[in-house]
Design an enzyme around this catalytic site. Structure first.
Site, PDB file in Angstrom:
ATOM      1  N   LYS A  38       3.321  -3.023  -7.095  1.00  0.00           N
ATOM      2  CA  LYS A  38       4.706  -2.872  -7.546  1.00  0.00           C
ATOM      3  C   LYS A  38       5.674  -3.648  -6.674  1.00  0.00           C
ATOM      4  O   LYS A  38       6.643  -4.194  -7.155  1.00  0.00           O
ATOM      5  CB  LYS A  38       5.106  -1.400  -7.555  1.00  0.00           C
ATOM      6  N   GLU A  67       1.387 -10.802 -16.957  1.00  0.00           N
ATOM      7  CA  GLU A  67       1.028  -9.864 -15.878  1.00  0.00           C
ATOM      8  C   GLU A  67       0.405  -8.573 -16.389  1.00  0.00           C
ATOM      9  O   GLU A  67      -0.281  -7.896 -15.645  1.00  0.00           O
ATOM     10  CB  GLU A  67       2.213  -9.567 -14.980  1.00  0.00           C
ATOM     11  N   ASN A 112       0.414  -0.096   6.168  1.00  0.00           N
ATOM     12  CA  ASN A 112       0.927  -0.937   5.088  1.00  0.00           C
ATOM     13  C   ASN A 112       1.621  -2.103   5.762  1.00  0.00           C
ATOM     14  O   ASN A 112       2.542  -1.913   6.548  1.00  0.00           O
ATOM     15  CB  ASN A 112       1.938  -0.138   4.236  1.00  0.00           C
ATOM     16  N   GLY A 113       1.163  -3.330   5.511  1.00  0.00           N
ATOM     17  CA  GLY A 113       1.793  -4.499   6.129  1.00  0.00           C
ATOM     18  C   GLY A 113       0.723  -5.505   6.524  1.00  0.00           C
ATOM     19  O   GLY A 113      -0.430  -5.409   6.100  1.00  0.00           O
ATOM     20  N   HIS A 148       9.041 -32.396 -24.310  1.00  0.00           N
ATOM     21  CA  HIS A 148       8.636 -33.273 -23.196  1.00  0.00           C
ATOM     22  C   HIS A 148       7.288 -32.842 -22.642  1.00  0.00           C
ATOM     23  O   HIS A 148       7.118 -32.679 -21.441  1.00  0.00           O
ATOM     24  CB  HIS A 148       9.727 -33.249 -22.121  1.00  0.00           C
ATOM     25  N   ARG A 204       1.713   1.364  -6.222  1.00  0.00           N
ATOM     26  CA  ARG A 204       2.004   0.391  -5.154  1.00  0.00           C
ATOM     27  C   ARG A 204       0.777  -0.416  -4.804  1.00  0.00           C
ATOM     28  O   ARG A 204       0.847  -1.517  -4.278  1.00  0.00           O
ATOM     29  CB  ARG A 204       2.497   1.125  -3.900  1.00  0.00           C
ATOM     30  N   GLU A 210      10.990 -14.630 -18.611  1.00  0.00           N
ATOM     31  CA  GLU A 210      10.670 -13.214 -18.377  1.00  0.00           C
ATOM     32  C   GLU A 210       9.689 -12.696 -19.419  1.00  0.00           C
ATOM     33  O   GLU A 210       8.743 -11.975 -19.096  1.00  0.00           O
ATOM     34  CB  GLU A 210      11.961 -12.395 -18.375  1.00  0.00           C
ATOM     35  N   LYS A 222       6.000 -11.116 -18.543  1.00  0.00           N
ATOM     36  CA  LYS A 222       5.538  -9.791 -19.006  1.00  0.00           C
ATOM     37  C   LYS A 222       4.169  -9.900 -19.656  1.00  0.00           C
ATOM     38  O   LYS A 222       3.257  -9.138 -19.361  1.00  0.00           O
ATOM     39  CB  LYS A 222       6.551  -9.209 -20.007  1.00  0.00           C
ATOM     40  N   CYS A 242       0.843  -1.189   0.000  1.00  0.00           N
ATOM     41  CA  CYS A 242       0.000   0.000   0.000  1.00  0.00           C
ATOM     42  C   CYS A 242       0.882   1.243   0.000  1.00  0.00           C
ATOM     43  O   CYS A 242       2.083   1.168   0.203  1.00  0.00           O
ATOM     44  CB  CYS A 242      -0.870   0.001   1.245  1.00  0.00           C
ATOM     45  N   TRP A 265      -3.666  -2.028  -1.460  1.00  0.00           N
ATOM     46  CA  TRP A 265      -3.630  -3.301  -2.179  1.00  0.00           C
ATOM     47  C   TRP A 265      -4.094  -4.315  -1.157  1.00  0.00           C
ATOM     48  O   TRP A 265      -3.384  -4.618  -0.197  1.00  0.00           O
ATOM     49  CB  TRP A 265      -2.218  -3.623  -2.672  1.00  0.00           C
TER      50      TRP A 265
HETATM   51  C1  AGP Z   1       7.786  -8.121 -12.298  1.00  0.00           C
HETATM   52  O1  AGP Z   1       7.327  -7.532 -13.493  1.00  0.00           O
HETATM   53  C2  AGP Z   1       6.711  -8.212 -11.262  1.00  0.00           C
HETATM   54  N1  AGP Z   1       6.180  -6.923 -10.979  1.00  0.00           N
HETATM   55  C3  AGP Z   1       7.154  -8.976 -10.021  1.00  0.00           C
HETATM   56  O2  AGP Z   1       7.397 -10.304 -10.413  1.00  0.00           O
HETATM   57  C4  AGP Z   1       8.426  -8.456  -9.309  1.00  0.00           C
HETATM   58  O3  AGP Z   1       9.554  -8.712 -10.107  1.00  0.00           O
HETATM   59  C5  AGP Z   1       8.594  -9.242  -7.995  1.00  0.00           C
HETATM   60  O4  AGP Z   1       7.484  -8.953  -7.166  1.00  0.00           O
HETATM   61  C6  AGP Z   1       9.908  -8.897  -7.246  1.00  0.00           C
HETATM   62  O5  AGP Z   1       9.905  -7.547  -6.932  1.00  0.00           O
HETATM   63  P1  AGP Z   1      11.296  -6.895  -6.412  1.00  0.00           P
HETATM   64  O6  AGP Z   1      12.283  -6.992  -7.539  1.00  0.00           O
HETATM   65  O7  AGP Z   1      10.948  -5.485  -6.061  1.00  0.00           O
HETATM   66  O8  AGP Z   1      11.751  -7.702  -5.215  1.00  0.00           O
END
Ligand code: AGP
Length: 612
Positions: free
Chosen positions: A607, A492, A102-103, A508, A27, A485, A489, A2, A76
């Site tokens: 984020k 997500e 936040n937490g 496989h 965030r 990766e 992308k 958050c 969030w």
């Molecule tokens: C990546 O596009 C995602 N947003 C997510 O997988 C991110 O890489 C992951 O949460 C790790 O975040 P960090 O690098 O801030 O630790």
């Protein structure tokens, strides 16, 4: 995760805290709210499900909300669905105390039951509301908000970054942190608190990074930091080294596209000042005190999550190939609970863009408990992970706002390359080989620029595949992690199911998925496994799969086999991930935009995941 913002000072609080949480909306963005104490000592709360702009539109435009003290929150959801009732701030029974958090409060059920026995009435499903009632309970006993917050937090298990105001003490803003970032912004006749510098930098660059289990009492002209044990803390004021223009979209529609296009610069910044031409090696700040230990390391364990974990996989190939040191790569969430075996002379490297990912932070603490030296590779200066590690290197990518990580990924790989070069030259790598790597690294920013010129061409390919329901990404060697990766992308930001595999592994099982509706992205630079990748492309073609190839010009057979080719310049195998990932970032971006997705704030994501 958050976003939290608090203000106390001589200006109107409301516009400052609203603008502040807008800067933190990446965030978490499923609901938001504000609380102010006006000149009549009324505590006014306003909160709403949905985007911050909806909150802003719905705040009554009357003099009641004129105030010099306020707190705000963008959420969030962890506990409780994203509804207006569950949005923060939360208040006590009397409506005198407001809290944003936040937490995660892990023992909130126990605390809630105990408070309910004391006749406290709860209205939300959140863990946070417990804090408001706990502070109320201790406020009645101590008549001091700072003390009441400290007493309350001593009972809390879990993590928090909080800001608290109370209408009976209208000239104070209390904040506290454990495991969730909190920064004090120091102004002239005004002070701020926020979970991220992005909310403060437009007002002040003078900040104080709070540490775990610290509280602070903030007034317009002062701040008093204490530990939960009520011990005064003196803390240096730091200066933020970037400005607001760095967190502005500029000419781009989304932060993600801006950050993709920043990569020639961000990669250059990751190695700027870190090359020692005369010695044909690299020099990473922060390593020096550990040179002796680094000479003796026998094993490296890389720990991360998500995209950072993919960068760690590239790091495995780099460190084993260039430095000849065995590497294992672990998901942080797995490492911390599986009782890992840490051999002596193991270097643990934790990678995290935000430096706040809860699983990674917990894993690094577990590694330290087992006696490992821990190096951090992070992007956010002063972040929890940056401060918890024994030493580390910042990637200097600048603020990454888009939830989908792009420039941080290539900058993480660049720093891992520099580390591999340093360790390799410390061991067996010859000056000539070191020089060859350094010369090629220097050409990468320009080569990335060349790939970015294919943006329109990639958009045309995206138009043909915007309605697919599945996709496969395949690569070998250094480009197997890039396949993972690329798939992440697409997943997500466009919500299309995609999987990455080592190209040979497709035989496989996944090959059963191939038909004329399945796009298969092959990462096929002309390296030592190119011919093997060509065989895999033939296998897919034989089953009518649609082939999108990331390839070098004049590579044999690729024009015959691929339905679409995105060309990239040639480079050394070790540096290909810095180039091959760029088209995949753009492909995912364009498909997401064409599907009408919110690229910077994808559904369900945040984020940085500062909860387990
Ligand atoms: C990546 O596009 C995602 N947003 C997510 O997988 C991110 O890489 C992951 O949460 C790790 O975040 P960090 O690098 O801030 O630790």
């Amino acid at each position: 995760m958050c976003g939290i913002v608090g203000y106390i000072g001589k200006k109107q609080a409301l516009p400052i805290i609203i603008e502040g949480i807008k800067r933190l909306e990446y965030r978490g963005y499923d609901s938001s709210g504000i609380a102010v104490i006006n000149d009549e000592n009324e505590l006014l709360i306003h909160k709403k499900e949905g985007k911050i702009v909806e909150l802003e539109r719905s705040i009554p435009n009357d003099k009641n909300f004129i105030s010099q003290l306020g707190i705000a929150h963008t959420r969030w959801a962890t506990h409780g669905t994203p509804t207006t009732t569950n949005a923060h701030p939360h208040t006590d029974c009397s409506g005198s105390i407001a809290v944003v958090h936040n937490g995660i409060i892990e023992n909130y059920q126990v605390l809630r039951k105990s408070l309910q026995k004391k006749k406290h009435n709860f209205i939300s499903d959140t863990d946070t509301e417990v804090l408001a009632h706990l502070i109320e309970h201790f406020y009645h006993k101590t008549k001091n908000l700072h003390t009441a917050v400290r007493y309350s937090l001593r009972l809390v298990k879990g993590t928090f970054g909080i800001a608290v105001i109370c209408k009976d003490e209208p000239n104070k803003l209390i904040a506290a942190r454990r495991g969730s970032p909190l920064i004090i912004g120091v102004g002239e006749g005004e002070n701020f608190v926020a979970s991220d510098a992005a909310a403060l930098v437009v007002h002040t660059k003078n900040v104080i990074y709070m540490e775990d289990d610290e509280t602070v009492e903030i007034t317009p002209d002062d701040f008093i930091i204490k530990t939960l044990a009520n011990i005064d803390v003196e803390r240096e004021i730091s200066e933020i080294d970037w400005d607001i223009s760095k967190i502005d979209k500029g000419k781009f529609d989304y932060f993600m596209l801006k950050e993709i296009f920043e990569q020639p610069t961000s990669i250059a910044n990751a190695f700027r000042g870190r090359i020692m031409e005369q010695l044909n090696t690299s020099r990473l700040g922060g390593i020096t005190p550990y040179i002796d230990e680094l000479k003796n390391i026998k094993q490296i364990c890389i720990i991360a999550c998500g995209t950072s974990w993919h960068a760690g996989l590239v790091g495995e190939y780099l460190l084993e190939d260039i430095a000849k040191i065995p590497v294992e790569v672990e998901y942080a969430s797995e490492f911390r609970y599986r009782n890992p075996i840490m051999n002596p002379n193991t270097l643990v490297i934790v990678i995290s863009q935000s430096g706040e990912t809860a699983d990674t932070l917990a894993a690094l603490k577990e590694a330290k408990t087992r006696g490992a030296i821990v190096m951090g590779i992070t992007n956010v200066i002063g972040s929890s992970i940056a401060r918890e590690t024994d030493f580390g290197s910042y990637i200097h990518a600048g603020a990454e706002i888009g939830v989908a990580s792009t420039k941080a990924f290539t900058s993480q790989i660049t720093v891992l390359f520099l580390l591999a070069l340093f360790l390799g030259r410390m061991r067996h790598l010859s000056p000539v080989e070191g020089a060859k790597y350094i010369q090629e690294l220097d050409t990468i920013p320009e080569k990335v620029k060349q790939i970015l010129e294919s943006n329109d061409e990639i958009k045309k390919i995206a138009e043909q595949y915007k309605d697919v329901r599945n996709a496969l990404y395949l690569g070998r060697g250094y480009n197997f992690p890039v396949a993972l990766e690329g798939a992440l992308k697409l997943k997500e930001i466009s919500y299309v199911h995609a999987e990455g595999y080592p190209a040979a592994e497709m035989k496989h099982g996944p090959i059963a998925l191939i038909d004329e509706n399945m796009p298969v992205v092959f990462i096929a630079p002309e390296d030592f496994v190119y011919d093997k990748v060509l065989s895999n492309i033939e296998e897919v073609k034989a089953r009518k799969g649609k082939i999108i190839a990331i390839a070098n010009k004049n590579s044999n057979s690729i024009e015959r086999l691929a339905d679409h080719i995105i060309y990239i310049p040639r480079t050394l195998p070790a540096l290909t991930p810095l180039l091959t990932v760029i088209p995949l970032q753009l492909l995912a971006y364009h498909i997401a935009v064409l599907r009408g997705c919110n690229v910077d704030q994808p559904r369900n994501l945040a984020k940085s995941v500062t909860v387990e």
